[in-house]
Design a protein around this motif. Structure first.
Motif, PDB file in Angstrom:
ATOM      1  N   THR A 174       0.834  -1.210   0.000  1.00 45.64           N
ATOM      2  CA  THR A 174       0.000   0.000   0.000  1.00 45.64           C
ATOM      3  C   THR A 174       0.865   1.254   0.000  1.00 45.64           C
ATOM      4  OG1 THR A 174      -1.497  -1.266   1.390  1.00 45.64           O
ATOM      5  CG2 THR A 174      -1.975   1.070   1.140  1.00 45.64           C
ATOM      6  N   ALA A 175       1.880   1.262   0.836  1.00 46.57           N
ATOM      7  CA  ALA A 175       2.719   2.459   0.951  1.00 46.57           C
ATOM      8  C   ALA A 175       3.444   2.732  -0.360  1.00 46.57           C
ATOM      9  CB  ALA A 175       3.716   2.278   2.097  1.00 46.57           C
ATOM     10  N   ALA A 176       3.912   1.675  -1.022  1.00 46.26           N
ATOM     11  CA  ALA A 176       4.619   1.863  -2.295  1.00 46.26           C
ATOM     12  C   ALA A 176       3.663   2.429  -3.344  1.00 46.26           C
ATOM     13  CB  ALA A 176       5.202   0.527  -2.768  1.00 46.26           C
ATOM     14  N   ARG A 177       2.453   1.880  -3.365  1.00 47.33           N
ATOM     15  CA  ARG A 177       1.461   2.382  -4.328  1.00 47.33           C
ATOM     16  C   ARG A 177       1.158   3.850  -4.047  1.00 47.33           C
ATOM     17  NH1 ARG A 177      -3.658   0.362  -2.836  1.00 47.33           N
ATOM     18  NH2 ARG A 177      -4.055   2.485  -2.176  1.00 47.33           N
ATOM     19  N   GLU A 178       1.022   4.188  -2.777  1.00 43.10           N
ATOM     20  CA  GLU A 178       0.697   5.581  -2.428  1.00 43.10           C
ATOM     21  C   GLU A 178       1.824   6.535  -2.825  1.00 43.10           C
ATOM     22  OE1 GLU A 178      -2.350   4.571   1.253  1.00 43.10           O
ATOM     23  OE2 GLU A 178      -0.318   5.278   1.723  1.00 43.10           O
ATOM     24  N   LEU A 179       3.055   6.063  -2.754  1.00 40.26           N
ATOM     25  CA  LEU A 179       4.175   6.911  -3.183  1.00 40.26           C
ATOM     26  C   LEU A 179       4.100   7.183  -4.687  1.00 40.26           C
ATOM     27  CD1 LEU A 179       7.008   5.415  -0.986  1.00 40.26           C
ATOM     28  CD2 LEU A 179       6.335   7.814  -1.010  1.00 40.26           C
ATOM     29  N   ALA A 180       3.742   6.161  -5.450  1.00 38.35           N
ATOM     30  CA  ALA A 180       3.602   6.360  -6.895  1.00 38.35           C
ATOM     31  C   ALA A 180       2.444   7.312  -7.186  1.00 38.35           C
ATOM     32  CB  ALA A 180       3.387   5.011  -7.587  1.00 38.35           C
ATOM     33  N   GLU A 181       1.371   7.141  -6.442  1.00 35.16           N
ATOM     34  CA  GLU A 181       0.203   8.028  -6.630  1.00 35.16           C
ATOM     35  C   GLU A 181       0.570   9.471  -6.294  1.00 35.16           C
ATOM     36  OE1 GLU A 181      -3.111   4.587  -5.440  1.00 35.16           O
ATOM     37  OE2 GLU A 181      -2.520   6.102  -3.981  1.00 35.16           O
ATOM     38  N   MET A 182       1.338   9.621  -5.208  1.00 37.85           N
ATOM     39  CA  MET A 182       1.787  10.966  -4.804  1.00 37.85           C
ATOM     40  C   MET A 182       2.638  11.590  -5.911  1.00 37.85           C
ATOM     41  SD  MET A 182       4.452  11.823  -1.696  1.00 37.85           S
ATOM     42  CE  MET A 182       3.450  11.108  -0.416  1.00 37.85           C
ATOM     43  N   ALA A 183       3.525  10.792  -6.479  1.00 40.01           N
ATOM     44  CA  ALA A 183       4.404  11.312  -7.532  1.00 40.01           C
ATOM     45  C   ALA A 183       3.576  11.773  -8.728  1.00 40.01           C
ATOM     46  CB  ALA A 183       5.406  10.232  -7.955  1.00 40.01           C
ATOM     47  N   ILE A 184       2.542  11.024  -9.053  1.00 37.14           N
ATOM     48  CA  ILE A 184       1.673  11.399 -10.180  1.00 37.14           C
ATOM     49  C   ILE A 184       0.978  12.729  -9.870  1.00 37.14           C
ATOM     50  CG2 ILE A 184      -0.484  10.777 -11.359  1.00 37.14           C
ATOM     51  CD1 ILE A 184       0.532   7.845 -11.248  1.00 37.14           C
ATOM     52  N   GLN A 185       0.474  12.864  -8.654  1.00 32.42           N
ATOM     53  CA  GLN A 185      -0.208  14.115  -8.269  1.00 32.42           C
ATOM     54  C   GLN A 185       0.760  15.302  -8.366  1.00 32.42           C
ATOM     55  OE1 GLN A 185      -3.327  14.722  -7.623  1.00 32.42           O
ATOM     56  NE2 GLN A 185      -3.090  16.844  -6.942  1.00 32.42           N
ATOM     57  N   PHE A 186       1.978  15.126  -7.886  1.00 32.48           N
ATOM     58  CA  PHE A 186       2.966  16.213  -7.935  1.00 32.48           C
ATOM     59  C   PHE A 186       3.244  16.648  -9.378  1.00 32.48           C
ATOM     60  CE2 PHE A 186       5.290  15.142  -3.694  1.00 32.48           C
ATOM     61  CZ  PHE A 186       4.354  15.883  -2.997  1.00 32.48           C
ATOM     62  N   HIS A 187       3.151  15.712 -10.312  1.00 35.27           N
ATOM     63  CA  HIS A 187       3.487  16.024 -11.696  1.00 35.27           C
ATOM     64  C   HIS A 187       2.366  16.721 -12.453  1.00 35.27           C
ATOM     65  CE1 HIS A 187       7.041  13.453 -11.242  1.00 35.27           C
ATOM     66  NE2 HIS A 187       7.471  13.972 -12.372  1.00 35.27           N
ATOM     67  N   GLY A 188       1.182  16.755 -11.892  1.00 31.27           N
ATOM     68  CA  GLY A 188       0.088  17.378 -12.625  1.00 31.27           C
ATOM     69  C   GLY A 188      -0.200  16.611 -13.908  1.00 31.27           C
ATOM     70  N   GLY A 189      -0.564  17.332 -14.961  1.00 28.33           N
ATOM     71  CA  GLY A 189      -1.032  16.709 -16.202  1.00 28.33           C
ATOM     72  C   GLY A 189      -0.084  15.676 -16.782  1.00 28.33           C
ATOM     73  N   ILE A 190       1.206  15.973 -16.768  1.00 31.79           N
ATOM     74  CA  ILE A 190       2.153  15.047 -17.381  1.00 31.79           C
ATOM     75  C   ILE A 190       2.159  13.709 -16.647  1.00 31.79           C
ATOM     76  CG2 ILE A 190       4.188  15.810 -16.057  1.00 31.79           C
ATOM     77  CD1 ILE A 190       4.354  15.124 -19.753  1.00 31.79           C
ATOM     78  N   GLY A 191       1.774  13.763 -15.376  1.00 31.91           N
ATOM     79  CA  GLY A 191       1.773  12.551 -14.554  1.00 31.91           C
ATOM     80  C   GLY A 191       0.744  11.537 -15.004  1.00 31.91           C
ATOM     81  N   VAL A 192      -0.332  12.012 -15.644  1.00 27.81           N
ATOM     82  CA  VAL A 192      -1.377  11.062 -16.026  1.00 27.81           C
ATOM     83  C   VAL A 192      -1.349  10.753 -17.520  1.00 27.81           C
ATOM     84  CG1 VAL A 192      -2.987  11.365 -14.115  1.00 27.81           C
ATOM     85  CG2 VAL A 192      -3.024  12.989 -15.984  1.00 27.81           C
ATOM     86  N   THR A 193      -0.147  10.831 -18.094  1.00 30.99           N
ATOM     87  CA  THR A 193      -0.033  10.428 -19.495  1.00 30.99           C
ATOM     88  C   THR A 193       0.524   9.007 -19.587  1.00 30.99           C
ATOM     89  OG1 THR A 193       2.202  11.348 -19.638  1.00 30.99           O
ATOM     90  CG2 THR A 193       0.387  12.781 -20.306  1.00 30.99           C
ATOM     91  N   TRP A 194       0.231   8.391 -20.714  1.00 33.18           N
ATOM     92  CA  TRP A 194       0.698   7.016 -20.949  1.00 33.18           C
ATOM     93  C   TRP A 194       2.218   6.965 -21.059  1.00 33.18           C
ATOM     94  CZ3 TRP A 194      -1.555   2.352 -20.854  1.00 33.18           C
ATOM     95  CH2 TRP A 194      -0.848   1.281 -21.398  1.00 33.18           C
ATOM     96  N   GLU A 195       2.807   7.973 -21.724  1.00 34.38           N
ATOM     97  CA  GLU A 195       4.230   7.901 -22.048  1.00 34.38           C
ATOM     98  C   GLU A 195       5.138   8.191 -20.867  1.00 34.38           C
ATOM     99  OE1 GLU A 195       2.024   9.521 -23.806  1.00 34.38           O
ATOM    100  OE2 GLU A 195       1.984   8.437 -25.712  1.00 34.38           O
ATOM    101  N   TYR A 196       4.698   9.056 -19.953  1.00 29.75           N
ATOM    102  CA  TYR A 196       5.595   9.421 -18.854  1.00 29.75           C
ATOM    103  C   TYR A 196       5.914   8.175 -18.021  1.00 29.75           C
ATOM    104  CZ  TYR A 196       7.875  12.745 -15.775  1.00 29.75           C
ATOM    105  OH  TYR A 196       8.824  13.435 -15.085  1.00 29.75           O
TER     106      TYR A 196
END
Lengths: 351, 391
Positions: A280-302
């Motif tokens: 769970t903690a590892a998944r949450e860290l990845a989710e946090m990283a996506i949130q920090f990145h804004g739009g680019i975080g939710v792209t397929w290529e990044y």
């Protein structure tokens, strides 16, 4: 008392890191490259031609595999090559030379499966691995040739990797059974190490982004709202790291000292601690990283996409945190069989 | 990596455990004990307990023998603290002396200061309070306004301190005062030893959320002290205090993990006996149990680093954040397990009432959780400070 990497272990980490980077950047097949590096034979006992290293080194390698999102079943292969070699020497040689690899059932702790070699299992790397392992609660490992497995359906949780559900038929000629001490626990920790590496990559990428990306006239990382989330992420990552290092050390200690019952118990307890929160903690860290990145975080290529999917695939296989939490509560009470706390009426002090 | 204690260390732990079990007051029950005692008796009890600890050799374990310590290492110190936590032994009245003043004097005090004050801390001849915070300098400690100016061959102190725990029972105060108004805020402060019976000191109590007198306001009006009471260099007080604080944050509070684990065990027992143990409750307890275990691994990792002589810096904020947050979770769990019985006339209820209220302050004092997060974000992760924005 020492929970830091030794100088040799830190060197091992650095050289594996350099080699894995080269491997993912190259277009050549991964298996032979990893074999040449010695990565495959790390945990294989010396009498079988391996390096005979322990779980701490295994964790170092798997963490790096996670950092580079290596498309190779490293945890399963490094852990199980020795066992496969002992029952199928020829197959073991192929793995050691990098021509083959080993994959294992995702769910190692399914209830009611303890003494069965058959059933439906989800697995990964079904296109490249030659051997499929089922780890049983009693410590036995059953190896089946992947080519003999029943039908499989492709899933797309991690599209770069051939994942799917496979059917294993009852014991047959091609099944080889061998036992290995704390095999389930060891595999769980190596897999956890891989998702920790992936989570660390996501977190560090996000921290760099917080420093670089400017909005409202300053780096977004200057905002306290983001800083505090990042600080909690750091704590979470350190929690995971120390727990996995402790688990690896505790397992090595238990395996090296089979007579020490307490050490064995502690190894199992630490594994429960790890499995109760790391996926769970590892998944949450990845989710946090996506949130920090804004739009680019939710792209397929990044790259965060691949890392998140890697964490999900492995994390989902590590079982329910609930079971592990209950185990911990029971252990805690058992370690305190004599309650000292006596109910006794006292006079309340006026508030 | 090595997670084993040596045979000698294991034996030492056994000795401590046996001594504690034999030496605690009969039927020692923390919660049953505290509420029964009026303040002077509580104080007498605690002083007596600490002297016995000292006589048995379990006090000042890692401090040099020359100053009354035991001259052992950080591992032994850790083991004593763990064992005391494990059975919820009384907490020291003199935590400021033990955790702050002792280490500061040992690192920058004069030989005379060390020889005089260190043994007195261990024998609890002196009780210390900490005069750092002021009404307008809490988290922002560098904003203190209490002044120390040269005069009468020594120093004359004027100002006001607040949140001064133990000031009403303390014999001495470790005081941070501004000695240079022209320097940058962090570079113009000096540490002093201020005897609490010096004329010009007025102490006014502040009642804590838990109902007890816990901290105080301390007013200083022309308080005169000798230059020999200065600790370290003039204007270097911040560097001394912060340097030692980081190390101390990492080392002296390690024992809390065992104390908290004992509290969680008490709640598990309570929930099983009063019927409040549901699946959801068990899961919540398991989550805290795992967090406590991880805290223990962190402690052992820091202990290992200390043994190897590593400097402990800003990363110790991690420990402060973790233990204070975990303890608040345990405190809330207490409310859930006990339900309306939290107000019952029983030791367990008294214990968890006290824990709940005390824990509120733990994410505030010694650097609030928000300050700890700033430290981690800026000094560990290297995130930038805010830039001046265009108007």
């Amino acid at each position: 008392m020492d929970l830091e990497l030794s100088v040799e272990q830190a060197q091992l980490r650095d050289s594996i890191s350099i080699a894995f980077r080269r491997a993912v950047e190259s277009s050549e097949a991964l298996g032979p490259m990893l074999a040449e590096l010695g990565a495959v034979s790390m945990l294989v006992p010396q009498e079988q031609g391996g390096m005979g290293l322990g779980m701490v080194e295994g964790v170092i390698a798997c963490t790096q595999a996670g950092r580079f999102c290596l498309n190779f079943p490293l945890a399963e292969t490094i852990l199980l090559t020795g066992a496969l070699t002992s029952v199928r020497p020829e197959a073991g040689k192929r793995v050691l030379s990098g021509l083959s690899s080993i994959t294992a059932a995702c769910d190692t702790r399914r209830e009611g499966q303890e003494h069965r070699n058959s059933g439906g299992y989800s697995a990964a790397y079904l296109d490249s691995a030659e051997w499929f392992a089922v780890l049983r609660e009693d410590g036995d490992i059953a190896f089946v040739e992947v080519s003999r497995l029943g039908q499989m359906s492709r899933n797309d949780l991690e599209p770069g990797i051939a994942t799917g559900l496979v059917g294993v038929e009852p014991v047959q000629d091609s099944t080889a059974v061998v036992s290995m001490d704390l095999a389930v626990e060891r595999l769980a920790i190596l897999r956890s190490a891989e998702i920790v590496g992936a989570a660390a990559f996501c977190f560090e990428t996000a921290i760099e982004y917080l420093k670089d990306r400017r909005q409202f006239g300053q780096p977004i990382g200057a905002n306290q709202a983001l800083k505090h989330i990042a600080a909690d992420g750091y704590v979470q990552l350190e929690n995971i790291r120390v727990a996995i290092d402790y688990a690896a050390t505790a397992i090595d200690r238990a395996v090296d000292n089979p007579g020490e019952f307490e050490w064995r118990e502690e190894a199992q307890q630490v594994v429960s601690v790890v499995l109760s929160f790391v996926p769970t903690a590892a998944r949450e860290l990845a989710e946090m990283a996506i949130q920090f990145h804004g739009g680019i975080g939710v792209t397929w290529e990044y790259p965060l996409n691949r890392y998140l999917r890697r964490i999900l695939r492995i994390g989902q296989s590590l079982g329910s945190s609930e079971d592990h939490r209950r185990t911990l509560v029971n252990r805690m009470v058992a370690s305190d069989a004599e309650p000292r706390w006596q109910e006794q009426s006292v006079e309340k002090r006026p508030a | 990596m090595n997670i084993c204690f040596s045979e000698g260390q294991k034996q030492y732990r056994q000795d401590v455990r046996r001594w504690l079990e034999a030496s605690l007051p009969e039927n020692w029950i923390e919660a049953a004990h505290w509420p029964l005692l009026p303040e002077p008796e509580e104080r007498a009890f605690l002083v007596d307990w600490e002297r016995r600890l000292y006589d048995a050799g379990y006090s000042g374990v890692a401090w040099p023998k020359a100053y009354g310590g035991q001259g052992l290492g950080p591992v032994e110190e850790f083991l004593v603290n763990e064992e005391m936590g494990r059975i919820s032994a009384p907490e020291s009245l003199n935590t400021i002396g033990r955790e702050l003043v002792g280490p500061i004097l040992l690192s920058v005090g004069t030989e005379e200061q060390k020889r005089h004050y260190i043994p007195r801390i261990l024998r609890i001849d002196d009780i210390w309070c900490q005069g750092f915070s002021e009404p307008n300098a809490g988290s922002d400690l560098a904003s203190i306004k209490t002044r120390a100016v040269r005069g009468d061959g020594g120093w004359i102190l004027n100002g006001q301190k607040i949140w001064t725990s133990y000031a009403h029972m303390a014999s001495h105060c470790i005081l941070l005062a501004r000695t240079n108004a022209d320097a940058k805020p962090h570079r113009g402060m000096t540490l002093f030893i201020m005897p609490m019976n010096t004329p010009g000191i007025e102490v006014r109590g502040i009642r804590h959320l838990n109902g007890q007198r816990h901290f105080n306001e301390v007013f200083l009006t022309d308080v005169r002290i000798e230059d020999g009471m200065r600790i370290g260099e003039i204007d270097a007080g911040w560097q001394v205090a912060v340097g030692v604080l980081g190390f101390e944050r990492a080392t002296t509070r390690l024992y809390r993990q065992q104390r908290f684990a004992e509290e969680l065990r008490a709640l598990i027992r309570q929930a099983r006996s009063n019927g409040s143990m549901t699946g959801a409750m068990e899961e919540k307890m398991g989550e805290i149990a795992a967090e406590l275990e991880v805290l223990r691994y962190h402690n052992l990792k820091f202990l290992g680093r200390i043994c190897q002589g590593a400097k402990i810096g800003d990363e110790s904020s991690l420990l402060k954040l973790l233990w204070s947050q975990i303890h608040q979770k345990i405190a809330r769990l207490g409310l859930e397990v006990l339900g309306p019985d939290i107000d019952a006339d029983s030791p367990v209820a008294a214990r968890f009432r006290k824990i709940y209220f005390i824990a509120r302050g733990e994410t505030i004092y010694a650097g609030s959780s928000q300050i700890q997060r700033n430290i981690i974000a800026e000094r560990v992760l290297g995130l930038p400070r805010p830039e001046r924005r265009p108007a």
